[in-house]
Design an enzyme around this catalytic site. Structure first.
Site, PDB file in Angstrom:
ATOM      1  N   GLU A   1      49.638 -11.912   7.323  1.00  0.00           N
ATOM      2  CA  GLU A   1      50.611 -11.435   6.336  1.00  0.00           C
ATOM      3  C   GLU A   1      51.451 -10.373   7.030  1.00  0.00           C
ATOM      4  OE1 GLU A   1      48.506  -9.514   3.027  1.00  0.00           O
ATOM      5  OE2 GLU A   1      46.986  -8.807   4.422  1.00  0.00           O
TER       6      GLU A   1
ATOM      7  N   LYS B   1      42.176  -3.795  -1.866  1.00  0.00           N
ATOM      8  CA  LYS B   1      43.382  -2.967  -1.670  1.00  0.00           C
ATOM      9  C   LYS B   1      42.986  -1.509  -1.478  1.00  0.00           C
ATOM     10  CE  LYS B   1      48.137  -2.720  -3.426  1.00  0.00           C
ATOM     11  NZ  LYS B   1      48.825  -3.053  -2.184  1.00  0.00           N
TER      12      LYS B   1
ATOM     13  N   LEU C   1      45.592  -9.782   1.648  1.00  0.00           N
ATOM     14  CA  LEU C   1      45.573  -9.263   0.286  1.00  0.00           C
ATOM     15  C   LEU C   1      46.028 -10.383  -0.657  1.00  0.00           C
ATOM     16  CD1 LEU C   1      45.122  -6.571  -1.309  1.00  0.00           C
ATOM     17  CD2 LEU C   1      47.603  -6.515  -1.505  1.00  0.00           C
TER      18      LEU C   1
ATOM     19  N   TYR D   1      43.994   1.337  -4.421  1.00  0.00           N
ATOM     20  CA  TYR D   1      45.271   1.636  -5.061  1.00  0.00           C
ATOM     21  C   TYR D   1      45.930   0.373  -5.584  1.00  0.00           C
ATOM     22  CZ  TYR D   1      48.100   0.055  -1.012  1.00  0.00           C
ATOM     23  OH  TYR D   1      48.710  -0.686  -0.034  1.00  0.00           O
TER      24      TYR D   1
HETATM   25  N1  PDD Z   1      51.702  -3.599  -0.674  1.00  0.00           N
HETATM   26  N2  PDD Z   1      49.734  -7.681   1.605  1.00  0.00           N
HETATM   27  C1  PDD Z   1      49.566  -6.372   1.856  1.00  0.00           C
HETATM   28  C2  PDD Z   1      48.852  -5.982   3.099  1.00  0.00           C
HETATM   29  C3  PDD Z   1      50.070  -5.400   0.969  1.00  0.00           C
HETATM   30  O1  PDD Z   1      49.897  -4.090   1.230  1.00  0.00           O
HETATM   31  C4  PDD Z   1      50.776  -5.828  -0.183  1.00  0.00           C
HETATM   32  C5  PDD Z   1      51.315  -4.842  -1.184  1.00  0.00           C
HETATM   33  C6  PDD Z   1      50.938  -7.213  -0.401  1.00  0.00           C
HETATM   34  C7  PDD Z   1      51.661  -7.751  -1.604  1.00  0.00           C
HETATM   35  O2  PDD Z   1      50.905  -7.585  -2.776  1.00  0.00           O
HETATM   36  P1  PDD Z   1      51.611  -7.435  -4.191  1.00  0.00           P
HETATM   37  O3  PDD Z   1      52.488  -8.632  -4.353  1.00  0.00           O
HETATM   38  O4  PDD Z   1      50.499  -7.431  -5.136  1.00  0.00           O
HETATM   39  O5  PDD Z   1      52.421  -6.165  -4.143  1.00  0.00           O
HETATM   40  C8  PDD Z   1      50.389  -8.102   0.506  1.00  0.00           C
HETATM   41  C9  PDD Z   1      52.164  -2.581  -1.583  1.00  0.00           C
HETATM   42  C10 PDD Z   1      53.401  -2.938  -2.323  1.00  0.00           C
HETATM   43  C11 PDD Z   1      52.254  -1.239  -0.857  1.00  0.00           C
HETATM   44  O6  PDD Z   1      51.327  -0.970  -0.122  1.00  0.00           O
HETATM   45  O7  PDD Z   1      53.216  -0.497  -1.054  1.00  0.00           O
END
Ligand code: PDD
Length: 285
Positions: free
Chosen positions: A180, A148, A205, A33
């Site tokens: 994270e 992801k 991620l 996703y």
């Molecule tokens: N989550 N780390 C994890 C484990 C994440 O699930 C996410 C994003 C990030 C940040 O990535 P980005 O800057 O590309 O959004 C880091 C999304 C927003 C979610 O699951 O809703």
């Protein structure tokens, strides 16, 4: 109000969008996703999200060609149809529908693709003026966190552990070091103003907001160190913050009950949030 969503080539009311019980996304979490921010009705970092999507699909041997222009057209159409000024577009691709088996289906099975929007208010956004409070908990996710995927049960449990403890969210910790957060990248700011965040690897991620924000920080001559930091170092840091598409840059004011500084969002986190929003809007589409 019913949203208009997108499923396998068509737009429809959310009540009409149905996926088979045999979809591998449903049975095996065999799906990837992306979440893209919408601000002022525009998509932030769209191309970054498309690049990461291609990478996730490639790492899992999905048979799906990303057509950037087509996906952009659909996302903008969903933003328009649902009148999203601020929120997100969610995109998910599963390996498709076939009888349950650990073996991947033979060629011919079409991936399922769906997209929907969420207004910012539906995301329960934190208040950047007060920041968030986090607890720490052991990182028990699988070893390919750079992909992801929709395997989000552990992050969801960690979030609930935080909520039950009266906090907002959780930092995940492996061998004493912060990897994270449940759904965001994690940072600290040292007493001399250096921004520290764990280096990219399969442990985390590769956040799109992370990449963009670090670029802006470096352009603004701020010091950045990509290295691991321990949860103890985080608790004695000057500031901490997180980044994600749904939070942009969000200050962290407390870790495991320990207040950082005076317990209010610090100047570096505030500046980075402003910088990120201001600069990202210039290239939003
Ligand atoms: N989550 N780390 C994890 C484990 C994440 O699930 C996410 C994003 C990030 C940040 O990535 P980005 O800057 O590309 O959004 C880091 C999304 C927003 C979610 O699951 O809703």
């Amino acid at each position: 109000m019913s949203r208009t969503v997108y499923l396998n080539g068509g737009y429809m009311a959310e009540e009409s969008a149905k996926v088979s019980i045999f979809d591998r996304g449903f049975l095996l979490a065999d799906a990837v996703y992306e979440v893209t921010s919408v601000l002022n009705g525009k998509l932030l970092d769209f191309d970054g999200h498309m690049e990461r999507l291609k990478r996730s699909l490639g790492e899992l041997d999905f048979r799906f060609e990303v057509n950037r222009d087509e996906l952009l057209k659909v996302q903008l159409e969903l933003v328009r149809l649902n009148e999203i000024d601020e929120g997100i577009v969610y995109l998910q691709i599963t390996r498709g529908v076939c009888d349950r088996s650990f073996k991947f289906p033979d060629a011919g099975v079409q991936p399922t693709i769906l997209m929907f929007t969420q207004h910012r208010t539906a995301l329960n956004p934190a208040d950047p003026e007060t920041g968030i409070r986090v607890i720490s908990t052991e990182d028990l996710r699988w070893g390919r966190r750079d992909i992801k995927t929709v395997q989000l049960l552990f992050p969801s449990m960690a979030k609930m552990q935080a909520v039950r403890a009266g906090a907002d969210d959780a930092f995940l910790v492996q061998d004493g070091e912060v990897t994270e957060g449940t759904a965001y990248n994690a940072y600290i700011v040292t007493k001399n103003g250096t921004i520290v965040t764990r280096q990219l690897s399969t442990d985390i991620l590769h956040g799109i907001t992370r990449a963009t924000m670090l670029r802006y920080a470096r352009e603004a001559q701020m010091q950045v160190e990509e290295r691991p930091f321990t949860i103890e170092e985080a608790k004695s840091a000057a500031e901490a913050f997180i980044t994600s598409a749904s939070n942009y840059v969000m200050p962290v004011v407390e870790i495991d009950g320990v207040k950082l500084g005076d317990g209010r969002p610090g100047p570096v986190s505030r500046r980075l949030r402003e910088l990120y929003i201001e600069e990202s809007l210039k290239t939003a589409i």
